[in-house]
Design a protein around this motif. Structure first.
Motif, PDB file in Angstrom:
ATOM      1  N   SER B 159       0.805  -1.229   0.000  1.00  0.00           N
ATOM      2  CA  SER B 159       0.000   0.000   0.000  1.00  0.00           C
ATOM      3  C   SER B 159       0.839   1.282   0.000  1.00  0.00           C
ATOM      4  O   SER B 159       0.349   2.328  -0.400  1.00  0.00           O
ATOM      5  N   TYR B 160       2.077   1.219   0.458  1.00  0.00           N
ATOM      6  CA  TYR B 160       2.855   2.459   0.516  1.00  0.00           C
ATOM      7  C   TYR B 160       3.549   2.716  -0.827  1.00  0.00           C
ATOM      8  O   TYR B 160       4.402   1.935  -1.265  1.00  0.00           O
ATOM      9  N   GLY B 161       3.193   3.808  -1.475  1.00  0.00           N
ATOM     10  CA  GLY B 161       3.641   4.114  -2.845  1.00  0.00           C
ATOM     11  C   GLY B 161       5.142   3.986  -3.071  1.00  0.00           C
ATOM     12  O   GLY B 161       5.574   3.229  -3.952  1.00  0.00           O
ATOM     13  N   PRO B 162       5.970   4.711  -2.291  1.00  0.00           N
ATOM     14  CA  PRO B 162       7.423   4.638  -2.556  1.00  0.00           C
ATOM     15  C   PRO B 162       7.992   3.226  -2.395  1.00  0.00           C
ATOM     16  O   PRO B 162       8.905   2.832  -3.120  1.00  0.00           O
ATOM     17  N   TYR B 163       7.438   2.463  -1.448  1.00  0.00           N
ATOM     18  CA  TYR B 163       7.917   1.090  -1.220  1.00  0.00           C
ATOM     19  C   TYR B 163       7.521   0.223  -2.409  1.00  0.00           C
ATOM     20  O   TYR B 163       8.330  -0.550  -2.937  1.00  0.00           O
ATOM     21  N   SER B 164       6.290   0.366  -2.839  1.00  0.00           N
ATOM     22  CA  SER B 164       5.796  -0.408  -3.968  1.00  0.00           C
ATOM     23  C   SER B 164       6.628  -0.128  -5.228  1.00  0.00           C
ATOM     24  O   SER B 164       7.044  -1.047  -5.936  1.00  0.00           O
ATOM     25  N   ARG B 165       6.910   1.149  -5.469  1.00  0.00           N
ATOM     26  CA  ARG B 165       7.685   1.498  -6.680  1.00  0.00           C
ATOM     27  C   ARG B 165       9.128   0.981  -6.588  1.00  0.00           C
ATOM     28  O   ARG B 165       9.695   0.519  -7.571  1.00  0.00           O
ATOM     29  N   ALA B 166       9.704   1.043  -5.381  1.00  0.00           N
ATOM     30  CA  ALA B 166      11.067   0.499  -5.203  1.00  0.00           C
ATOM     31  C   ALA B 166      11.046  -1.004  -5.497  1.00  0.00           C
ATOM     32  O   ALA B 166      11.939  -1.533  -6.171  1.00  0.00           O
ATOM     33  N   MET B 167       9.997  -1.673  -5.033  1.00  0.00           N
ATOM     34  CA  MET B 167       9.909  -3.133  -5.229  1.00  0.00           C
ATOM     35  C   MET B 167       9.785  -3.507  -6.702  1.00  0.00           C
ATOM     36  O   MET B 167      10.316  -4.532  -7.136  1.00  0.00           O
ATOM     37  N   ILE B 168       9.067  -2.688  -7.450  1.00  0.00           N
ATOM     38  CA  ILE B 168       8.906  -2.993  -8.882  1.00  0.00           C
ATOM     39  C   ILE B 168      10.280  -2.971  -9.564  1.00  0.00           C
ATOM     40  O   ILE B 168      10.634  -3.881 -10.317  1.00  0.00           O
ATOM     41  N   ARG B 169      11.075  -1.969  -9.231  1.00  0.00           N
ATOM     42  CA  ARG B 169      12.426  -1.900  -9.828  1.00  0.00           C
ATOM     43  C   ARG B 169      13.289  -3.060  -9.335  1.00  0.00           C
ATOM     44  O   ARG B 169      14.022  -3.684 -10.101  1.00  0.00           O
ATOM     45  N   ILE B 170      13.207  -3.326  -8.039  1.00  0.00           N
ATOM     46  CA  ILE B 170      14.064  -4.355  -7.452  1.00  0.00           C
ATOM     47  C   ILE B 170      13.747  -5.741  -8.018  1.00  0.00           C
ATOM     48  O   ILE B 170      14.657  -6.515  -8.324  1.00  0.00           O
ATOM     49  N   CYS B 171      12.457  -6.018  -8.184  1.00  0.00           N
ATOM     50  CA  CYS B 171      12.071  -7.351  -8.677  1.00  0.00           C
ATOM     51  C   CYS B 171      12.655  -7.657 -10.049  1.00  0.00           C
ATOM     52  O   CYS B 171      13.038  -8.791 -10.334  1.00  0.00           O
ATOM     53  N   LYS B 172      12.718  -6.637 -10.896  1.00  0.00           N
ATOM     54  CA  LYS B 172      13.282  -6.851 -12.242  1.00  0.00           C
ATOM     55  C   LYS B 172      14.713  -7.349 -12.130  1.00  0.00           C
ATOM     56  O   LYS B 172      15.130  -8.252 -12.842  1.00  0.00           O
ATOM     57  N   GLU B 173      15.469  -6.729 -11.222  1.00  0.00           N
ATOM     58  CA  GLU B 173      16.882  -7.119 -11.108  1.00  0.00           C
ATOM     59  C   GLU B 173      17.041  -8.442 -10.371  1.00  0.00           C
ATOM     60  O   GLU B 173      17.918  -9.228 -10.702  1.00  0.00           O
ATOM     61  N   GLU B 174      16.176  -8.684  -9.382  1.00  0.00           N
ATOM     62  CA  GLU B 174      16.320  -9.908  -8.592  1.00  0.00           C
ATOM     63  C   GLU B 174      16.110 -11.165  -9.440  1.00  0.00           C
ATOM     64  O   GLU B 174      16.722 -12.193  -9.191  1.00  0.00           O
ATOM     65  N   SER B 175      15.223 -11.078 -10.414  1.00  0.00           N
ATOM     66  CA  SER B 175      14.993 -12.305 -11.173  1.00  0.00           C
ATOM     67  C   SER B 175      16.229 -12.629 -12.024  1.00  0.00           C
ATOM     68  O   SER B 175      16.557 -13.792 -12.220  1.00  0.00           O
ATOM     69  N   PHE B 176      16.945 -11.583 -12.445  1.00  0.00           N
ATOM     70  CA  PHE B 176      18.231 -11.818 -13.117  1.00  0.00           C
ATOM     71  C   PHE B 176      19.240 -12.453 -12.138  1.00  0.00           C
ATOM     72  O   PHE B 176      19.971 -13.384 -12.492  1.00  0.00           O
ATOM     73  N   HIS B 177      19.202 -11.992 -10.906  1.00  0.00           N
ATOM     74  CA  HIS B 177      20.131 -12.546  -9.916  1.00  0.00           C
ATOM     75  C   HIS B 177      19.876 -14.024  -9.684  1.00  0.00           C
ATOM     76  O   HIS B 177      20.784 -14.822  -9.554  1.00  0.00           O
TER      77      HIS B 177
END
Lengths: 255, 334
Positions: B159-177
Motif C-alpha cells: 500500500s505504501y507508494g514509494p515502497y511499492s515502486r522500489a519493489m517494482i524496480r528491485i524485482c526486475k533485477e532480482e529475477s536476473f540474480h
C-alpha cells in the motif's frame, strides 16, 4: 594500413594494457561493501566492473595476437607474477580510502590520455576497443578528479589524507611514461603512442586538479619501476594467489 | 524475505467501528487498493512499522554485499567476476532505493545506519551465514534471492507508494540474480566430481537458513494480521515458505542434488510438498547475534562507517566552503 611490427612488441603492449585494468579492477573490487558510504560502494563496483570488462577485451586480443590458443581467462588466471606486465602503481595496496582514490586519479588521467591517443591507432581493433573503453574511462576521470578536489580542499583531515596518499604514490607514476624498444617500435608504426608523449597532458591535468585541491605536488622525481618488464612488488603474488585459486586448484574445470 | 518478524505496536486489530474517522478513511483507502503517498495522513503505527520493515530490508541489502563480496576477488573467470560485481552493485543500488523510500517517512539514512550499527535494527538472518565455496555464490542467487523474490513480488502491490515502486524496480533485477545463481549451480552440479560436491555442500548448508528467511509461522501473530490489514504484508510466512519449497524442489532434482530433508514428500491432497521445519532455536540464536558471522558482518559495517568518517566530513566541509565562497563572491559583485 598498419605498418608491420614485431608481434612480440604488440603482444607485450596488449598484456601491459590488459594487466593494468585487471589488477586495478581487482584492487578496486576489494572495497565492495566496505567503503565509506553507499554511493561509493556502487561507484567502486561500477569502476571495477568497467575495468574487468576492459581486461577481457585487451587480454582477448592479446591471446589472438599470440596465436597459441590462450584466452583472456587463461592469460588472467594461469600466468605467474613474473609474466604480468602491469605497472607497479595499480598493485599498490588499497590503504585508506584516500590512497585508493589518489591511485585511481593518477591512473585515470594516464588511462584517459592513452585511450584518447589509441583511438587513432593504425591497428583497427585497438582503435575500436579504445573508443569503447574511453567512454567509461572519461567518467572514471571526471569522478576521481572531482573527489580529489573536494577532499583536498575539504576539511584539514581530508586534506591530510589526500596529501599523504599523493606523497606515497607519486614515485609510482613515473613508470607510466617509461619507454622501451617495443614502445618505440609501436609508436613508429602508429599503433600506440610513445609513453613519454602522454606525459605533458598528464602533467597538465594533474597539476590543475592538484592546484584546485590545494595539494602540494611532490618534488622528488625518483621512479619505482619494474612492473612493465615483469619485476613486481611483493603484493602482486598475493593478488594472484587469491585471484587464481580456483583455476589452479581445479585445473580444466568449467565454471 | 529480507524483513523478518517486524513488529507493529498493535496488540489487537481494531474493527472499523473502533477507529477514529481518520483511521477509518485510511483503512478504506487501503481496502480500495489506493496507494498511500508520503505527505498523506497515516496512522503512526503504520509509519513506524514501515520504517522497521523497509529499514530492515535496506540494511539486508547492504550487509548482503559482504557474503557475496567475499568471492569477487576469487571468482573463477573474468565473466563470473563481472557478473558478480554487477550483481553486488545492484544490491547496493537496492539499498539506496530502499533508504530513500524510508526517508520519505521522516527518518534519515544516517539515523537508520546508527540503529543498525548499535544493534537496535536488524537485517535478514541469512547474511550471518558464511560463503565457503564458489557454489555458495550460486546457492545465494538460487535460494536466497529466490526466497527474497517470493516476498518481493507480492510487495510490488504493497500500500505504501514509494515502497511499492522500489519493489517494482528491485524485482526486475532480482529475477536476473536468481537466474545467474542457478546458472552457477548448473555448471557446478554438472561439472567435475569436486564441483558437484561443492554444489551439494552449498545446498545442504543453505537449505534450512533459506527456509528461515520467511520467519517462523505467523498464522497467530497480531503483528502479521495488522501488517496484512495495512497491506504492507500480503501473504503469511507459511504460505510463502510453501511456495518456495514447491518451486525449488524440482529445480534441485534437475540439478541431481539432494535436499537435506528425509521428510520431503509430494502431498497430492494439498498439491504441495511436505517438508521439515528448520530448527527454529538456531534461527533465534542467529537473530540474537550468535550466528556464524554476526560479529564479523557488523564489525565490517561499523569499521567501514567509522574509517570513512573523514571522507564524509571532508565532502561536507568542501560543500560548505564552496557555498560561503559563492556567497562572498555574490557580495563582492554587488
Amino acid at each position: 594500413m598498419a605498418t608491420s611490427v614485431n608481434p612480440s612488441f604488440l603482444l607485450e603492449f596488449l598484456l601491459r594494457t590488459g594487466d593494468n585494468a585487471l589488477i586495478l579492477g581487482h584492487r578496486v573490487s576489494q572495497w565492495c561493501g566496505h567503503s565509506p558510504v553507499l554511493e561509493e560502494d556502487i561507484a567502486l563496483a561500477n569502476t571495477a566492473l568497467d575495468l574487468i570488462g576492459e581486461t577481457q577485451l585487451w587480454l582477448g586480443l592479446a591471446g589472438e595476437v599470440e596465436g597459441k590458443g590462450r584466452t583472456a581467462d587463461s592469460l588472467a588466471y594461469l600466468r605467474d607474477a613474473a609474466e604480468f606486465r602491469n605497472v607497479l602503481l595499480v598493485e599498490r595496496p588499497n590503504g585508506d580510502f584516500g590512497q585508493t582514490l589518489m591511485r585511481q586519479f593518477l591512473f585515470d588521467v594516464w588511462h584517459f590520455e592513452l585511450l584518447t591517443a589509441l583511438q587513432e591507432s593504425s591497428n583497427a581493433r585497438i582503435a575500436e576497443i579504445s573508443a569503447k573503453v574511453l567512454k567509461e574511462v572519461s567518467y572514471h576521470l571526471e569522478r576521481s578528479a572531482d573527489l580529489i578536489i573536494r577532499l583536498g580542499d575539504g576539511s584539514a583531515e581530508s586534506h591530510r589524507h589526500m596529501q599523504s596518499a599523493l606523497d606515497d604514490l607519486w614515485a609510482y607514476t613515473g613508470e607510466l611514461f617509461l619507454t622501451d624498444v617495443g614502445d618505440d617500435a609501436l609508436a613508429e608504426a602508429g599503433i600506440a603512442p610513445a609513453p613519454a608523449s602522454l606525459k605533458p597532458k598528464w602533467e597538465a591535468t594533474v597539476s590543475r586538479v592538484l592546484g584546485e585541491a590545494t595539494l602540494r605536488r611532490p618534488t622528488d622525481n625518483y621512479i619505482h619501476k619494474g612492473g612493465k618488464r615483469g619485476v613486481h612488488t611483493e603484493h602482486l603474488g598475493y593478488i594472484l594467489a587469491e585471484m587464481q585459486f580456483l583455476q589452479r586448484a581445479y585445473p580444466g574445470a568449467i565454471w | 524475505m529480507y524483513a523478518q518478524m517486524v513488529k507493529t505496536d498493535s496488540d489487537r486489530l481494531k474493527s472499523l467501528d473502533e477507529m477514529t474517522p481518520e483511521e477509518r478513511e485510511f483503512q478504506e483507502r487501503i481496502g480500495r487498493g489506493e496507494k498511500i503517498e508520503p505527505k498523506e495522513w497515516m496512522p503512526e503505527g503504520y509509519r513506524k512499522t514501515l520504517i522497521r520493515q523497509i529499514g530492515q530490508h535496506a540494511h539486508s541489502e547492504i550487509v548482503g554485499q559482504l557474503p557475496e563480496g567475499n568471492w569477487i576477488t576469487r571468482a573463477p573467470t573474468l565473466e563470473r567476476k563481472a557478473i558478480l560485481l554487477a550483481k553486488v552493485q545492484d544490491e547496493a543500488g537496492h539499498g539506496l532505493y530502499l533508504y530513500s523510500a524510508v526517508e520519505t517517512l521522516g527518518v534519515s539514512r544516517d539515523e537508520l545506519l546508527a540503529m543498525l550499527h548499535s544493534g537496535k535494527m536488524k537485517y535478514s538472518s541469512i547474511f550471518n551465514y558464511p560463503t565457503l565455496n564458489w557454489a555458495d555464490i550460486g546457492a545465494v542467487g538460487w535460494l536466497v534471492d529466490g526466497a527474497a523474490i517470493m516476498n518481493q513480488v507480492q510487495l510490488q502491490k504493497t500500500s505504501y507508494g514509494p515502497y511499492s515502486r522500489a519493489m517494482i524496480r528491485i524485482c526486475k533485477e532480482e529475477s536476473f540474480h536468481q537466474r545467474q545463481g542457478y546458472d552457477i549451480m548448473m555448471k557446478m552440479a554438472f561439472g567435475n566430481p569436486a564441483q558437484k560436491a561443492m554444489a551439494q555442500d552449498a545446498l545442504s548448508r543453505f537449505w534450512y537458513p533459506s527456509l528461515m528467511m520467511f520467519g517462523p509461522s505467523d498464522k497467530d501473530s497480531v503483528h502479521s494480521a495488522q501488517s496484512m490489514a495495512w497491506k504492507i504484508k500480503i501473504n503469511t510466512n507459511d504460505e510463502l515458505r510453501q511456495k518456495f519449497v514447491d518451486q525449488t524442489v524440482p529445480q534441485a532434482k534437475y540439478l541431481g542434488l539432494t535436499i537435506p530433508d528425509e521428510n520431503l514428500k509430494w502431498n497430492e491432497d494439498k498439491g504441495g510438498y511436505d517438508f521439515s521445519e528448520p530448527d527454529w532455536s538456531e534461527f533465534f540464536d542467529v537473530i540474537a547475534g550468535n550466528g556464524p558471522c554476526n560479529r564479523e558482518r557488523m564489525n565490517a559495517r561499523v569499521k567501514a562507517w567509522e574509517d570513512g568518517a573523514w571522507f564524509r566530513d571532508g565532502l561536507v566541509a568542501h560543500a560548505e566552503k564552496t557555498a560561503s565562497r559563492r556567497a562572498a563572491a555574490g557580495i563582492a559583485a554587488e
